[in-house]
Motif scaffolding. Sequence first.
Motif, PDB file in Angstrom:
ATOM      1  N   ARG A  63       0.450  -1.203  -0.020  1.00  0.00           N
ATOM      2  CA  ARG A  63      -0.314  -0.141  -0.098  1.00  0.00           C
ATOM      3  C   ARG A  63       1.144   1.103  -0.037  1.00  0.00           C
ATOM      4  N   GLN A  64       1.565   1.616   0.358  1.00  0.00           N
ATOM      5  CA  GLN A  64       2.583   2.395   1.071  1.00  0.00           C
ATOM      6  C   GLN A  64       3.761   3.070  -0.269  1.00  0.00           C
ATOM      7  N   ASP A  65       4.294   1.947  -0.728  1.00  0.00           N
ATOM      8  CA  ASP A  65       4.778   2.005  -2.359  1.00  0.00           C
ATOM      9  C   ASP A  65       4.105   2.189  -3.261  1.00  0.00           C
ATOM     10  N   ILE A  66       2.832   1.913  -3.523  1.00  0.00           N
ATOM     11  CA  ILE A  66       2.507   1.609  -4.453  1.00  0.00           C
ATOM     12  C   ILE A  66       1.916   4.062  -4.142  1.00  0.00           C
ATOM     13  N   GLU A  67       1.792   4.023  -2.850  1.00  0.00           N
ATOM     14  CA  GLU A  67       1.015   5.213  -2.432  1.00  0.00           C
ATOM     15  C   GLU A  67       2.165   6.432  -2.803  1.00  0.00           C
ATOM     16  N   ILE A  68       2.920   5.706  -2.892  1.00  0.00           N
ATOM     17  CA  ILE A  68       4.297   7.056  -3.385  1.00  0.00           C
ATOM     18  C   ILE A  68       4.047   7.053  -5.495  1.00  0.00           C
ATOM     19  N   ILE A  69       4.343   5.409  -5.560  1.00  0.00           N
ATOM     20  CA  ILE A  69       3.764   5.531  -7.706  1.00  0.00           C
ATOM     21  C   ILE A  69       3.210   6.350  -7.517  1.00  0.00           C
ATOM     22  N   PHE A  70       1.881   6.057  -7.088  1.00  0.00           N
ATOM     23  CA  PHE A  70       0.723   7.061  -7.455  1.00  0.00           C
ATOM     24  C   PHE A  70       0.808   8.376  -7.295  1.00  0.00           C
ATOM     25  N   HIS A  71       1.613   8.958  -6.580  1.00  0.00           N
ATOM     26  CA  HIS A  71       1.614  10.285  -6.349  1.00  0.00           C
ATOM     27  C   HIS A  71       2.680  11.464  -6.974  1.00  0.00           C
ATOM     28  N   LEU A  72       3.518  10.637  -7.587  1.00  0.00           N
ATOM     29  CA  LEU A  72       5.026  11.274  -7.643  1.00  0.00           C
ATOM     30  C   LEU A  72       3.984  11.026  -9.533  1.00  0.00           C
ATOM     31  N   LEU A 117      -6.387  -3.168  -3.920  1.00  0.00           N
ATOM     32  CA  LEU A 117      -5.275  -2.525  -3.298  1.00  0.00           C
ATOM     33  C   LEU A 117      -5.081  -1.870  -4.561  1.00  0.00           C
ATOM     34  N   THR A 118      -5.008  -2.002  -6.228  1.00  0.00           N
ATOM     35  CA  THR A 118      -4.463  -0.854  -6.435  1.00  0.00           C
ATOM     36  C   THR A 118      -6.028   0.000  -7.260  1.00  0.00           C
ATOM     37  N   ALA A 119      -6.830   0.045  -6.473  1.00  0.00           N
ATOM     38  CA  ALA A 119      -8.373   1.415  -6.984  1.00  0.00           C
ATOM     39  C   ALA A 119      -7.759   2.534  -6.937  1.00  0.00           C
ATOM     40  N   ARG A 120      -8.077   3.063  -7.711  1.00  0.00           N
ATOM     41  CA  ARG A 120      -7.324   4.420  -8.522  1.00  0.00           C
ATOM     42  C   ARG A 120      -7.942   5.251  -6.253  1.00  0.00           C
ATOM     43  N   GLU A 121      -9.200   5.339  -5.684  1.00  0.00           N
ATOM     44  CA  GLU A 121      -9.864   5.572  -4.362  1.00  0.00           C
ATOM     45  C   GLU A 121      -9.771   5.751  -3.181  1.00  0.00           C
ATOM     46  N   THR A 122      -8.818   4.451  -3.530  1.00  0.00           N
ATOM     47  CA  THR A 122      -7.642   3.811  -3.027  1.00  0.00           C
ATOM     48  C   THR A 122      -6.567   4.827  -2.013  1.00  0.00           C
ATOM     49  N   TYR A 123      -6.387   5.458  -3.235  1.00  0.00           N
ATOM     50  CA  TYR A 123      -4.794   6.487  -3.026  1.00  0.00           C
ATOM     51  C   TYR A 123      -5.543   8.144  -2.847  1.00  0.00           C
ATOM     52  N   ASP A 124      -6.710   7.994  -4.056  1.00  0.00           N
ATOM     53  CA  ASP A 124      -6.612   9.728  -3.859  1.00  0.00           C
ATOM     54  C   ASP A 124      -8.666   9.993  -3.349  1.00  0.00           C
ATOM     55  N   PRO A 125      -8.441   9.453  -1.522  1.00  0.00           N
ATOM     56  CA  PRO A 125      -9.734  10.294  -0.612  1.00  0.00           C
ATOM     57  C   PRO A 125     -10.197  10.924  -1.223  1.00  0.00           C
ATOM     58  N   HIS A 126     -11.145  11.797  -1.122  1.00  0.00           N
ATOM     59  CA  HIS A 126     -11.694  12.897  -1.436  1.00  0.00           C
ATOM     60  C   HIS A 126     -11.766  13.916  -0.405  1.00  0.00           C
ATOM     61  N   PRO A 127     -11.523  14.914   0.546  1.00  0.00           N
ATOM     62  CA  PRO A 127     -11.485  16.114   1.077  1.00  0.00           C
ATOM     63  C   PRO A 127     -12.524  15.912   1.823  1.00  0.00           C
ATOM     64  N   ASP A 128     -13.604  15.510   1.244  1.00  0.00           N
ATOM     65  CA  ASP A 128     -14.913  15.862   1.781  1.00  0.00           C
ATOM     66  C   ASP A 128     -15.241  14.631   2.777  1.00  0.00           C
ATOM     67  N   ASP A 129     -14.713  13.305   2.715  1.00  0.00           N
ATOM     68  CA  ASP A 129     -14.508  12.197   3.133  1.00  0.00           C
ATOM     69  C   ASP A 129     -13.041  12.462   4.334  1.00  0.00           C
ATOM     70  N   ALA A 130     -12.820  13.326   4.763  1.00  0.00           N
ATOM     71  CA  ALA A 130     -11.921  12.875   5.585  1.00  0.00           C
ATOM     72  C   ALA A 130     -12.194  12.648   7.070  1.00  0.00           C
ATOM     73  N   TRP A 131     -13.012  13.538   7.361  1.00  0.00           N
ATOM     74  CA  TRP A 131     -14.062  12.792   8.556  1.00  0.00           C
ATOM     75  C   TRP A 131     -14.535  12.130   8.689  1.00  0.00           C
ATOM     76  N   LYS A 132     -14.666  11.144   7.838  1.00  0.00           N
ATOM     77  CA  LYS A 132     -15.159   9.212   8.539  1.00  0.00           C
ATOM     78  C   LYS A 132     -13.235   8.769   8.742  1.00  0.00           C
ATOM     79  N   ARG A 133     -11.571   9.483   8.859  1.00  0.00           N
ATOM     80  CA  ARG A 133     -11.063   8.419   9.049  1.00  0.00           C
ATOM     81  C   ARG A 133     -11.391   8.741  10.963  1.00  0.00           C
ATOM     82  N   LEU A 134     -12.379   9.912  11.251  1.00  0.00           N
ATOM     83  CA  LEU A 134     -12.185  10.282  12.657  1.00  0.00           C
ATOM     84  C   LEU A 134     -13.099   9.788  13.519  1.00  0.00           C
TER      85      LEU A 134
END
Length: 384
Positions: free
Chosen positions: A82-91, A185-202
């Motif tokens: 997950r973290q490796d894919i996050e880096i590749i997705f971001h860069l 693991l390879t779904a784009r939304e896994t690494y690009d969550p919408h900011p409006d959904d950030a409250w769900k982490r709390l």
Amino acid sequence: MPLITRQEDLENVLERLARSDFVTIDTEFIRETTFWPELCLVQLASPDTTALIDPLAPGIDLAPFFRLMGDERTIKVFHAARQDIEIIFHLGDLIPAPVFDTQVAAMVCGFGDSVSYDQLVQKVTGERIDKSSRFTDWRHRPLSDKQLDYALADVTHLVDVYRHLRDRLERDDRAHWLNEEMQVLTARETYDPHPDDAWKRLKMRVKKPQELAVVQAVAAWREREARERNVPRGRVIKDDAIYEIAQQGPRDAAALARLRTTPRGWERSATANALLAVVNEALDLPKESLPKLPRHVQQPEGTSAAAELIKVLLKLVAEEEGVAPKVLASSDDIDRIAARGEDADVPAMHGWRREVFGEKALALVRGDVALKFDKRRIAVFDTK
């Protein structure tokens, strides 16, 4: 193994790696002080080629690496991807495909829940990995030979681990079990969550719709602010401050200064002004526009006891199938099956999981089967 710092060397080694059916990949990064991980090293291996790439070297362009990550002719093998894919997705703005995660595959093959890389290597190959360089500062140059040897071991042993797990999955006809996991693991939304959904982490600590509106607005604002400034979320504002702001509803700097969870003097900053604008907007929402509080559904009587029985069944099935229990069902899956039975819309009730475990759990809930202690072992028996 020399560190690749020249573009020509990078392109040559990636050209060789691209000829392989699979490549193993790992990254070293730092993210303690940033929102996005800072890539410091890329490790790659195939059966006949290895590479250590310095992404911090002047003039290095990782475009050839990203092309390999997107080449569907080559399987990309990670451990805990997950973290490796996050880096590749971001860069690189792409998700590697196809992907094989050896940690997930190991759970399917019975190596336990979330087995570590060094444990898996030892079990499969008998080799022991020196982890003393694990918590090093990978930004510091030059990297020592010991650091480079450690980094290379994270992908060279992975070649043998991948082959072993791949062969076991094919032998046991379980490759499709892994494929379903890789889709998430390879779904784009896994690494690009919408900011409006950030409250769900709390963790929810609100009791009123207006408080929830403030939590949602402030969490979304913090997410955008952290991304834009590339700082951890807590550097913008801490979780506890979000909860207090939601409960107290400060409308101006003076009210913000009275909160216990914000630093003294912070209320006079430009960031605080931006926050207050968001808070006031949420506080001014008309009643009909306020979000609804998540409903707390009263579970049917006996649900807790039923869940405990299903957990025992899960362990039995996992032992019989030689897989980690976590692969078959989560705690949430079990609770929902205990409460809703056939109507539980959870992963354990779909696909191969339902065939292997879900149907048995339903039979237990219906009373068609039961558990008994027989000859010092727990067993399942029919009640019909």
